[in-house]
Design an enzyme around this catalytic site. Sequence first.
Site, PDB file in Angstrom:
ATOM      1  N   PHE A  47       0.823  -1.221   0.000  1.00 44.40           N
ATOM      2  CA  PHE A  47       0.000   0.000   0.000  1.00 44.40           C
ATOM      3  C   PHE A  47       0.855   1.269   0.000  1.00 44.40           C
ATOM      4  O   PHE A  47       0.376   2.337   0.371  1.00 44.40           O
ATOM      5  CB  PHE A  47      -0.985   0.009   1.189  1.00 44.40           C
ATOM      6  CG  PHE A  47      -1.606  -1.330   1.474  1.00 44.40           C
ATOM      7  CD1 PHE A  47      -2.420  -1.939   0.524  1.00 44.40           C
ATOM      8  CD2 PHE A  47      -1.354  -2.006   2.652  1.00 44.40           C
ATOM      9  CE1 PHE A  47      -2.979  -3.184   0.753  1.00 44.40           C
ATOM     10  CE2 PHE A  47      -1.906  -3.259   2.896  1.00 44.40           C
ATOM     11  CZ  PHE A  47      -2.719  -3.844   1.943  1.00 44.40           C
ATOM     12  N   GLY A 102       0.022  -9.152  -3.414  1.00 42.66           N
ATOM     13  CA  GLY A 102      -1.367  -9.561  -3.265  1.00 42.66           C
ATOM     14  C   GLY A 102      -2.257  -9.026  -4.368  1.00 42.66           C
ATOM     15  O   GLY A 102      -3.438  -9.346  -4.441  1.00 42.66           O
ATOM     16  N   ILE A 107     -10.146  -5.291 -18.129  1.00 39.95           N
ATOM     17  CA  ILE A 107      -9.845  -6.015 -16.893  1.00 39.95           C
ATOM     18  C   ILE A 107      -9.193  -7.342 -17.277  1.00 39.95           C
ATOM     19  O   ILE A 107      -9.782  -8.158 -17.986  1.00 39.95           O
ATOM     20  CB  ILE A 107     -11.129  -6.228 -16.063  1.00 39.95           C
ATOM     21  CG1 ILE A 107     -11.690  -4.864 -15.624  1.00 39.95           C
ATOM     22  CG2 ILE A 107     -10.855  -7.119 -14.856  1.00 39.95           C
ATOM     23  CD1 ILE A 107     -10.745  -3.992 -14.817  1.00 39.95           C
ATOM     24  N   ASN A 126      -7.759  -9.932 -15.263  1.00 41.58           N
ATOM     25  CA  ASN A 126      -8.189 -11.118 -14.516  1.00 41.58           C
ATOM     26  C   ASN A 126      -9.330 -10.701 -13.588  1.00 41.58           C
ATOM     27  O   ASN A 126      -9.099 -10.138 -12.516  1.00 41.58           O
ATOM     28  CB  ASN A 126      -7.027 -11.700 -13.713  1.00 41.58           C
ATOM     29  CG  ASN A 126      -7.435 -12.950 -12.934  1.00 41.58           C
ATOM     30  OD1 ASN A 126      -8.608 -13.359 -12.947  1.00 41.58           O
ATOM     31  ND2 ASN A 126      -6.479 -13.564 -12.253  1.00 41.58           N
ATOM     32  N   GLY A 170      -4.179   0.760 -14.504  1.00 38.90           N
ATOM     33  CA  GLY A 170      -3.993   0.158 -13.170  1.00 38.90           C
ATOM     34  C   GLY A 170      -5.241   0.255 -12.317  1.00 38.90           C
ATOM     35  O   GLY A 170      -6.061   1.158 -12.485  1.00 38.90           O
ATOM     36  N   GLU A 192      -5.369   1.334  -6.846  1.00 40.44           N
ATOM     37  CA  GLU A 192      -5.616   2.449  -5.922  1.00 40.44           C
ATOM     38  C   GLU A 192      -6.997   3.046  -6.068  1.00 40.44           C
ATOM     39  O   GLU A 192      -7.504   3.682  -5.140  1.00 40.44           O
ATOM     40  CB  GLU A 192      -4.543   3.535  -6.125  1.00 40.44           C
ATOM     41  CG  GLU A 192      -3.203   2.836  -6.188  1.00 40.44           C
ATOM     42  CD  GLU A 192      -1.958   3.666  -6.051  1.00 40.44           C
ATOM     43  OE1 GLU A 192      -1.890   4.515  -5.175  1.00 40.44           O
ATOM     44  OE2 GLU A 192      -1.041   3.403  -6.836  1.00 40.44           O
TER      45      GLU A 192
END
Lengths: 328, 168, 777
Positions: free
Chosen positions: C282, C509, C669, C671, C741, C744
Amino acid sequence: MIPFTYARATDVADAVRRGGAEAARYLGGGTNLVDLMRETIERPDILVDVTGLSHAITERDDGGLLIGAATSNTALAEHRAVRTRYPALSRAIVAGASAQIRNMATVGGNLLQRTRCAYFYDEAGAHCNKRHPGDGCDAMDGFNRMHAILGASPSCVSVHPSDMCVALAMLDAQVHLEAPASTRRLPLTELHRLPGDRPDVETHLAPGELITAIELPAASLAVRSTYRKVRDRASYAFALVSVAAALEVEEGRVKEVRIALGGVAHKPWRAWTAEAALLGQPATEASFAAAAQAELAAARPLKDNGFKIELARRTMVAVLGELAGEAV
Amino acid sequence: MTISVNGVEAMLPSDPRVSLLDLLREQLGLSGTKKGCDQGACGACTVLVDGERILSCLALAVQYDGRSVTTIEGLGTAECPHPLQSAFIAHDGFQCGYCTPGQICSAMGMIEEVRRGTPSHVTSDITAEVIPFSRDEVRERMSGNLCRCGAHNGIVDAIATLLPEAAE
Amino acid sequence: MSIIEDTKQLVQGAVMAGMSKAIALAPDRWIPGGTPDPLISHRHGHIGRPTTRIDGPLKVAGAAPFAAEFPMEGMVYAALANSTIAKGRIVELDTRTAEEAPGVIAVMTHRNAPRLSPPPAFMSSPKAAGGDSLPVMQDASIHWNGEPVAVVIAQTQEQANHARSLVRVTYEAEPAITSLGAAKARGSRTAMFMGQPLHDEVGDADAALAASAVNVDASYSTPRHNHNAIELHGVTVAWQDGVLRIHDASQLVAHEAWTLAQMFGIDEDKVVVTSPFVGGGFGGKCLWQHQVLAAAASRMVGRPVRLVLSREDVYRLVGGRSNTEQRVALGADPDGRIKAIIHEGVTPKTAFNAMPEPFILPTRSAYASETIKLDVQAVELDMLSNTFMRAPGESVGTFALESALDELAHKLDMDPIELRIRNEPEKDPTNGLPFSSRHIVEAWRAGAERFGWSARKPASGTVRDGEWLVGMGCATATYPYYRMPGGAARITLTREGHATVDIAAHEMGMGTATTHTMVAAERLGLPLEAVTFNYGDSTLPGVVLAGGSQQTASIGASVIAAHRALVKELLKLAGNDSPLAGLKPDEVGGTDCGLCKLDDPALYESYASILGRAQRVSVCVEASPSAPMEIMHWSMHSHGAMFCEVRVHAVTGEVRVSRFLGSFDCGRILNPKTAGSQFRGGIIMGLGLALMEETRFDERSGRIVNPSLSEYHVPVHMDVPEIDVIWTDIPDPHAPMGARGIGEIGITGTAAAVANAVFNATGKRVRDLPITLDKLM
């Protein structure tokens, strides 16, 4: 942690013999003590493990319950007699901590939890009269949103963190104590001290005295009891304010009532003033509000926690209202 | 002074300061049990002792003389996982995977608690003999296990697969 | 120091600004992404198929090794003692008792620590990773409350922890600036972020605001936050034959290796940082003092060292998000057309880092307005350097902006979604660039339909369910597409048809390992099991940051470049006897374990055949993509429409989020399974941001008061409802794979959606986070 020796008590006599040594501490589930030792706030030389002592919950002839001090919080909360006859106690226990901690923590240990005041916990970097009497109190003018509104002193504004104790205070529980030369009982409401000028002394226990059991008196009133906890997240958080209460209404009037508050003081706070104000009064929201007001007249806000006074007032009224609704 | 870990006897440490967690991770090489706070605030170190879930970070190892500990390594392996471990994969009940062993061990203990009738904060009738499962019951009872990646929905979904009665 | 840094940044910024203009005006085909990635047109392969994590079996079995779990022969343990003043000097440092304690091997302090250069601070050069530029344990000076002053090395962790408590330090305190008020009184400066001032002006926003028929003008504040990954920061380090080996939890392995090499004065290839699993990042798992101290301690005692920070240490050593004070003023005409946007405010940083919380970023491209004024003022405090935390800028900036939008909608008596759609810009309102792909309106419409927005009662405080007041709110989420320079990848293809992709990227993750195995397999025309994706090792190619939601683009562009080199090499090896003879690299692609002509798949030859005929066992290529000029040619942003339903207790003010939907427009997208988890994870951190998270910084002492997971609340299971996520899945033609991305964006907009729902439920507008019950009583 500073080095220490560990001993497992075989019976009460063995425990109090070992526990009488200077800088000895009784070890229950360790959920608070081990943490405080890791912070070097607690520095025992000897740990006397008392988790092998009585964890029986037995019916007393007078209809009460005797609970061995080594009983786990979970075992107490799930016990049938507790769930049916003292529901506020079950509810208070399951409102506290997490399931894992409740499985480890003992009833005796729960009573002797120490405050979660963040300044108390900062051994290296904060002043705290509870850790070092005369050191000063950084909470007084610091972050004190979680702190006391009742019974605080210029030395200490911290609160007792237990949920279970609030229910026990309301239920008139008695604490059974053992020392090498004495056996005695103390009402739970008289176990903990207000901070005064010695916030480091948190209970009326004599040095080396061991809590062996909690006794719940028979009380039909307790069947209609409950516990409500208000906190900053939905679970796994200490109380901002909590209320344990039992109420009996007869012909629309309060026949019997018991109330205790959590999260507001250095000890579980029995609301004697509110109880006295309610006896014989109509079981109405107005009476509940007046009683709450009376109890909180002595409340003193700090910089960040003024809301607790109103929150305690509202929660008391809501809990009593809920019990009155059930009573009708 | 021995402790049984996943069915294997192990010596307890001579230093009583050693937590059950550090015994597992540093001395027995069982690093599947995780350290997230070392102060009882996150649940990553959850293991089962005689079937009951506890926090191994707050447990002094010497206190558990003669007891039987099950860790994530004792539940299943990557090759031969426990059905709950498989369910966590199927429902994406983790991201980084660090809180995961604690979540899984906690869920194992939780299921037993519900089956034996332990009430929770969200149980509406705490006098009931049988506590009905619901997603909120799972959420409340798993609240001692923090997850910072935010896999909460997948975790509850995974646990629900073991509880046919929880299916809504 | 700061002024020099700012000047340097300004010069860089001016160069950048000049370049930007040229790149903006260049023809599309000159720009990376000018020709869409051919993978965008693959609709039935690995990409887009929900795929289970390849590292799942290891993680659920507790068999995935994290940084503090690598055993090393002869390893010893370290523990830290930290300062208790914010600024000053150590005048006495008594380590004798600690040194004599059982098991202690050494106590390292500034007096005996190896001499080290200061860390180059992050963004000061391409590979710099330092959280700040302060020397690490080199002298007696103290710069923040909590700075390490001693490292105890002992045989066991218990012994090290004990001896740490025996280190006695006396300080001479100097006046420190530890309150925002005092810092503001000393003056502020326009904040610099990535070489550019955080200041934009379009037209005269003050005049337009004054002239607007309807306006809102309010102040918002957000507190400090900490990342609180559940994995504690920990390292296992050793010096082996002159090589510093670090098992770390890192989101920038290559940056870290280079920076440590600079500090220790050794060659970059003498530092190896590996990080196969990261227990949550993070933004918090970068380079701070603990890696340096562990490496220095290991060198001092000549043994491998494990240093795991306590949770309190994490708060004292690893920076978090700074607090902000923001003002948002919006002016509109009676139809809800925005005429003026002002978003400005102040945030603290230190003199030693280059990271002002850039809360105006989301406002730059948000709404069409003829006038815009944006400004961030930075002040300097004596504190631990603040840093990036999930969606720096956007997370807290959208709280203010999107709350203000809701206030404006309320004042206009207009549906807040319609207000947003009415002000949808046609091009970027501050830099004038065309959008690469912007489908927020579709996201709003789809989300509103699915959430049941039409059931919302516009009047506040009108829906009640028992003791609970119920409300709905919405907000726009947004996060830019970034791609940072420095990417590179290596592909090794064997005759058996197995490919290995090597890149110094990270799996914390997000699903990186799984998703990029899918992407590489798709690009190469291989089954998933024929691809190995190696990452998390500084010796692999590339300088890739897992941050800014840019890792997917960086890996994607690097693999495109490497793949192009591979195809070129394969075509060369194929020679004139191949059906592919004479084709150019751009004309062929991977399919069915071989290459084919893109527009005539019948022209095909398998990898086995090509390599066999060339008598090659394998072929290995490495390549870097061109500079990320696409971000200066298009305005590239992802968006989301966030919907929230809350219940507020009428008696106690407790807030519970009962439903949440995120409807996203983030390009393609890759996955859906792991992407859904990324979106949900961001939203849940956003719920924490909205309702409970706060790092309490005692302005008297400059010390963090709640450095624990019991006093810093993150959401628990009981706080988290079912979270619904949907997406447009419209590829961005100018991004690798068509994907922007997604790490976030989930945290952005969420706090405003919650606050707006609370207003709808109660009629109370909370402008200061977190929304705790006392603010609603």
